[in-house]
Scaffold this active site. Structure first.
Site, PDB file in Angstrom:
ATOM      1  N   PRO A 262       0.865  -1.247  -0.048  1.00 46.74           N
ATOM      2  CA  PRO A 262      -0.084   0.062   0.124  1.00 46.74           C
ATOM      3  C   PRO A 262       0.973   1.237  -0.166  1.00 46.74           C
ATOM      4  CG  PRO A 262       0.102  -0.733   2.306  1.00 46.74           C
ATOM      5  CD  PRO A 262       0.995  -2.032   1.122  1.00 46.74           C
ATOM      6  N   ARG A 300      -1.372  16.157 -10.070  1.00 47.90           N
ATOM      7  CA  ARG A 300      -2.435  14.956 -10.175  1.00 47.90           C
ATOM      8  C   ARG A 300      -3.696  15.564 -11.236  1.00 47.90           C
ATOM      9  NH1 ARG A 300      -5.053  12.491  -7.095  1.00 47.90           N
ATOM     10  NH2 ARG A 300      -4.916  10.502  -7.931  1.00 47.90           N
ATOM     11  N   CYS A 330       2.366  28.377 -16.783  1.00 49.11           N
ATOM     12  CA  CYS A 330       1.540  28.424 -18.034  1.00 49.11           C
ATOM     13  C   CYS A 330       1.513  27.084 -18.836  1.00 49.11           C
ATOM     14  CB  CYS A 330       2.391  29.380 -19.098  1.00 49.11           C
ATOM     15  SG  CYS A 330       4.022  29.162 -19.132  1.00 49.11           S
ATOM     16  N   GLU A 331       0.429  26.464 -18.295  1.00 48.75           N
ATOM     17  CA  GLU A 331      -0.564  25.549 -18.916  1.00 48.75           C
ATOM     18  C   GLU A 331      -1.871  25.408 -18.426  1.00 48.75           C
ATOM     19  OE1 GLU A 331       0.817  22.385 -20.286  1.00 48.75           O
ATOM     20  OE2 GLU A 331       2.818  23.049 -20.267  1.00 48.75           O
ATOM     21  N   TYR A 358       1.867  10.907  -3.863  1.00 45.38           N
ATOM     22  CA  TYR A 358       1.903  11.014  -5.547  1.00 45.38           C
ATOM     23  C   TYR A 358       1.897  12.662  -5.777  1.00 45.38           C
ATOM     24  CZ  TYR A 358       1.278   6.110  -5.511  1.00 45.38           C
ATOM     25  OH  TYR A 358       1.389   4.683  -5.197  1.00 45.38           O
TER      26      TYR A 358
HETATM   27  N1  LLP Z   1       2.664  -1.922  -6.163  1.00 42.90           N
HETATM   28  C1  LLP Z   1       2.960  -1.523  -7.408  1.00 42.90           C
HETATM   29  C2  LLP Z   1       3.414  -2.700  -8.175  1.00 42.90           C
HETATM   30  C3  LLP Z   1       2.428  -0.347  -8.111  1.00 42.90           C
HETATM   31  O1  LLP Z   1       2.776  -0.270  -9.194  1.00 42.90           O
HETATM   32  C4  LLP Z   1       1.869   0.647  -7.049  1.00 42.90           C
HETATM   33  C5  LLP Z   1       1.634   2.025  -7.606  1.00 42.90           C
HETATM   34  C6  LLP Z   1       1.866   0.330  -5.604  1.00 42.90           C
HETATM   35  C7  LLP Z   1       2.053  -0.898  -5.487  1.00 42.90           C
HETATM   36  C8  LLP Z   1       0.891   1.163  -4.711  1.00 42.90           C
HETATM   37  O2  LLP Z   1      -0.202   1.640  -5.130  1.00 42.90           O
HETATM   38  P1  LLP Z   1      -1.351   2.513  -4.242  1.00 42.90           P
HETATM   39  O3  LLP Z   1      -1.492   1.713  -2.888  1.00 42.90           O
HETATM   40  O4  LLP Z   1      -0.471   3.876  -3.745  1.00 42.90           O
HETATM   41  O5  LLP Z   1      -2.257   2.952  -5.087  1.00 42.90           O
HETATM   42  N2  LLP Z   1       0.833   8.450  -9.832  1.00 42.90           N
HETATM   43  C9  LLP Z   1      -0.579   7.837  -9.617  1.00 42.90           C
HETATM   44  C10 LLP Z   1      -0.454   6.679  -8.907  1.00 42.90           C
HETATM   45  C11 LLP Z   1       0.402   5.792  -9.626  1.00 42.90           C
HETATM   46  C12 LLP Z   1       0.501   4.325  -8.767  1.00 42.90           C
HETATM   47  C13 LLP Z   1       1.490   3.460  -9.503  1.00 42.90           C
HETATM   48  N3  LLP Z   1       1.746   2.251  -9.098  1.00 42.90           N
HETATM   49  C14 LLP Z   1      -1.585   8.749  -8.819  1.00 42.90           C
HETATM   50  O6  LLP Z   1      -1.256  10.135  -8.710  1.00 42.90           O
HETATM   51  O7  LLP Z   1      -2.616   8.281  -8.553  1.00 42.90           O
END
Ligand code: LLP
Length: 400
Positions: A262, A300, A330-331, A358
């Site tokens: 997580p 995001r 500027c976007e 993130y």
């Molecule tokens: N494990 C793997 C293999 C992953 O690719 C990810 C996230 C996680 C765990 C953790 O996932 P979480 O529990 O945080 O959902 N930048 C995006 C999120 C990209 C997540 C990429 N992988 C955002 O801002 O929502």
């Protein structure tokens, strides 16, 4: 959280990040409690927030680290994670990256292609170190989230196709240094419904059977991360109960330990960006507030059209009206969204919610902006944990 410290926050130069340590601890305790009967080991996804102080706090709770690069291994080690608590994932890793990880003592690696399994064995052999592998499968599961985040979908680049598993089984038996010990399955991120998690847990059962028939003992099932958090006021929380139930059944009936990775649900809600109104105008009769936080602090909204709730730091009287909030750089996409807000004036401070995951890790120096400082708060005590970048950082490592 911020109720007792608003006055102190007023004195800090905006924009800045603020992380509530007690909230991070509470989120970890919640997960531990939720999965207490599922033989679960947690590996925090460092990509969500990699501030060393945040990592230290998480590590002190006995949680491991899920990393995707040597950079994240470096940072995790600085925060005190033992190499044995680090799990190195990525769609593809280069030889030097694998060798770096092995040299640092990392022993858990995933692989998502046959060529990568071969490379891992080759590197382990070169380093004369035994390593443990997880094969990441493509679960072929669509989960209701932003399409960028649905990484378990059949056509996504992630994982290995099921039809290739026979080749994996044959190959792995020939390895002397890399041992296949587990299956990895991550279905995506910001998922708010239990069904895809349950489906993913059931899905791996057949794959354990497959490997066991081939005399390959699968001891660990890494079900990844992806647990969503509510971003909009009133949005329902993910119901973990049926997920824990499915994980418990998997652990009990197959005698495996479950790894989880997580990220967002540990740090997301614990973080805020504090920003200030710096200009006010109208567009087609609607108030448009320009603030000093941008996509450089939180990309995001620009990338996923994500909603982050925004409210004034100090509550204000007056009728709430539809208002747009945008950053100055500027976007067109550098806009947070539309909110119901009381009338604001220049200098008013705002809180951007759910900014712990993130945001800073995806931040940038676009438009020559300096990455914002980070603060943590523990029961009213505020501490600076990373300073604002300086101009010199903008030309660091350049030759001219
Ligand atoms: N494990 C793997 C293999 C992953 O690719 C990810 C996230 C996680 C765990 C953790 O996932 P979480 O529990 O945080 O959902 N930048 C995006 C999120 C990209 C997540 C990429 N992988 C955002 O801002 O929502």
């Amino acid at each position: 959280m911020v109720s007792g410290i608003r006055g102190k926050l007023r004195k800090i130069e905006t924009p800045f990040y603020l992380y509530d340590e007690q909230s991070i601890l509470k989120n970890i305790a919640f997960l531990k409690d939720m999965f207490s009967e599922c033989r679960v080991r947690l590996f925090y996804a460092v990509k969500a927030n990699n501030a060393v102080s945040v990592l230290k706090l998480i590590n002190q709770e006995g949680v491991g680290a899920e990393v995707v690069s040597p950079g994240e291994i470096f940072v995790s080690k600085k925060a005190g994670f033992q190499s044995s608590e680090i799990l190195y994932n990525n769609v593809a890793k280069k030889k030097d990256e694998i060798l770096y990880a092995i040299k640092k003592g990392v022993r858990y690696f995933n692989f998502e292609a046959i060529d990568q399994a071969n490379l891992l064995e080759k590197c382990a052999r070169k380093a004369k170190k035994k390593i443990k592998l997880f094969v990441r499968i493509n679960p072929g599961i669509f989960s209701k989230t932003h399409s960028h985040l649905s990484t378990g979908a059949p056509l996504s680049k992630f994982g290995i196709e099921k039809k290739e598993l026979k080749r994996v089984a044959d190959l792995i038996k020939k390895f002397a240094y890399a041992e296949l010990v587990g299956i990895h399955s991550h279905i995506g991120s910001q998922i708010l419904a239990p069904a895809p998690f349950i489906r993913a847990a059931k899905n791996v059962m057949k794959i354990i059977d497959f490997f066991r028939k081939k005399q390959i003992e699968i001891r660990y099932i890494n079900l990844g991360g992806g647990f969503g958090i509510p971003y909009r006021p009133g949005e329902s929380r993910l119901d973990f109960v049926p997920i824990a139930d499915a994980y418990r059944k998997l652990a009990d009936s197959y005698g495996v330990s479950i790894f989880l990775e997580p990220g967002r649900c540990i740090v997301g809600e614990a973080g805020y960006i504090v920003t200030k109104v710096i200009s006010i105008k109208k567009r087609n009769g609607v108030k448009l507030y320009i603030v000093d936080a941008d996509m450089t602090e939180n990309p995001r909204p620009a990338i996923y059209r994500a909603y982050h709730h925004i409210e004034p730091l100090f509550s204000k009287q007056g009728r709430k009206q539809k208002s747009r909030i945008a950053g100055s750089l500027c976007e067109n996409s550098n806009e947070f969204g539309v909110y119901k807000l009381p009338s604001l004036k220049i200098g008013d401070m705002l809180l951007i919610h759910n900014s712990g995951a993130y945001t800073r890790t995806m931040g940038s120096n676009y438009n020559g902006r300096l990455l914002a400082p980070e603060y943590s708060v523990d029961r009213g005590r505020i501490r600076k944990i990373r300073s604002r970048q300086q101009f010199i950082n903008l030309i660091e490592n350049e030759r001219y």
